[in-house]
Design a protein around this motif. Structure first.
Motif, PDB file in Angstrom:
ATOM      1  N   ALA A  96       1.009  -1.189   0.084  1.00  0.00           N
ATOM      2  CA  ALA A  96      -0.145   0.035   0.098  1.00  0.00           C
ATOM      3  C   ALA A  96       0.919   1.243   0.049  1.00  0.00           C
ATOM      4  CB  ALA A  96      -1.008   0.058   1.336  1.00  0.00           C
ATOM      5  N   CYS A  97       2.102   1.055   0.432  1.00  0.00           N
ATOM      6  CA  CYS A  97       2.704   2.402   0.860  1.00  0.00           C
ATOM      7  C   CYS A  97       3.760   2.617  -0.446  1.00  0.00           C
ATOM      8  CB  CYS A  97       3.632   2.178   1.876  1.00  0.00           C
ATOM      9  SG  CYS A  97       4.770   3.619   2.298  1.00  0.00           S
ATOM     10  N   HIS A  98       4.056   3.813  -0.722  1.00  0.00           N
ATOM     11  CA  HIS A  98       5.044   4.020  -1.803  1.00  0.00           C
ATOM     12  C   HIS A  98       6.382   3.506  -1.773  1.00  0.00           C
ATOM     13  CE1 HIS A  98       5.897   7.285   0.670  1.00  0.00           C
ATOM     14  NE2 HIS A  98       7.022   7.459   0.104  1.00  0.00           N
ATOM     15  N   THR A  99       6.906   3.394  -0.452  1.00  0.00           N
ATOM     16  CA  THR A  99       8.119   2.597   0.023  1.00  0.00           C
ATOM     17  C   THR A  99       8.425   1.103  -0.171  1.00  0.00           C
ATOM     18  OG1 THR A  99       7.383   2.169   2.243  1.00  0.00           O
ATOM     19  CG2 THR A  99       8.342   4.445   1.764  1.00  0.00           C
ATOM     20  N   GLY A 100       6.996   0.525  -0.686  1.00  0.00           N
ATOM     21  CA  GLY A 100       7.156  -0.831  -0.823  1.00  0.00           C
ATOM     22  C   GLY A 100       6.892  -1.750   0.427  1.00  0.00           C
ATOM     23  N   ASP A 101       6.210  -0.974   1.622  1.00  0.00           N
ATOM     24  CA  ASP A 101       5.791  -1.571   2.681  1.00  0.00           C
ATOM     25  C   ASP A 101       4.378  -1.982   2.595  1.00  0.00           C
ATOM     26  OD1 ASP A 101       8.296  -1.635   4.223  1.00  0.00           O
ATOM     27  OD2 ASP A 101       7.878   0.455   5.191  1.00  0.00           O
TER      28      ASP A 101
END
Length: 114
Positions: A96-101
């Motif tokens: 869900a997060c743009h960081t890949g988390d």
């Protein structure tokens, strides 16, 4: 796509016509992310069941996962008691997060369970 006038009348928007959207994972209850919506993004979300948000930096709508493949299928949408936040219950595919988390709240725990 236009937002139902009855729903539009209940929304409280900021000076830019935006309101907060919280995406919560169906099944686990985890908060995945917080984003912004405008009336058109909410209308599209309600019509297609694809989470659609408004990017303040790009000044345009975006469908979650349109480019990354990390989609959100929307099961329900609820308006809070103040009319300034919507809660989307979603099935998340990928991060869900743009960081890949998986969620945007995986990184920094400021206070743990007592």
């Amino acid at each position: 796509m236009s937002l139902d006038p009855g729903i539009a009348a209940r929304l409280k928007r900021d000076a830019n016509g935006l309101f907060t959207a919280v995406a919560q994972e169906r099944g686990t209850g985890k908060v995945l992310m917080v984003a912004w919506m405008d009336d058109a993004a909410l209308a599209r979300t309600l019509e297609t069941r694809q989470a659609t948000y408004f990017s303040r930096s790009r000044r345009q709508q975006w469908v979650k996962g349109e480019t990354s493949g990390h989609t959100q299928y929307v099961h329900s949408v609820r308006l809070d008691c103040d009319g300034d936040t919507v809660l989307l219950e979603v099935d998340q595919v990928g991060a869900a997060c743009h960081t890949g988390d998986h969620t945007c709240f995986d990184a920094d725990e400021l206070l743990g369970p007592a």
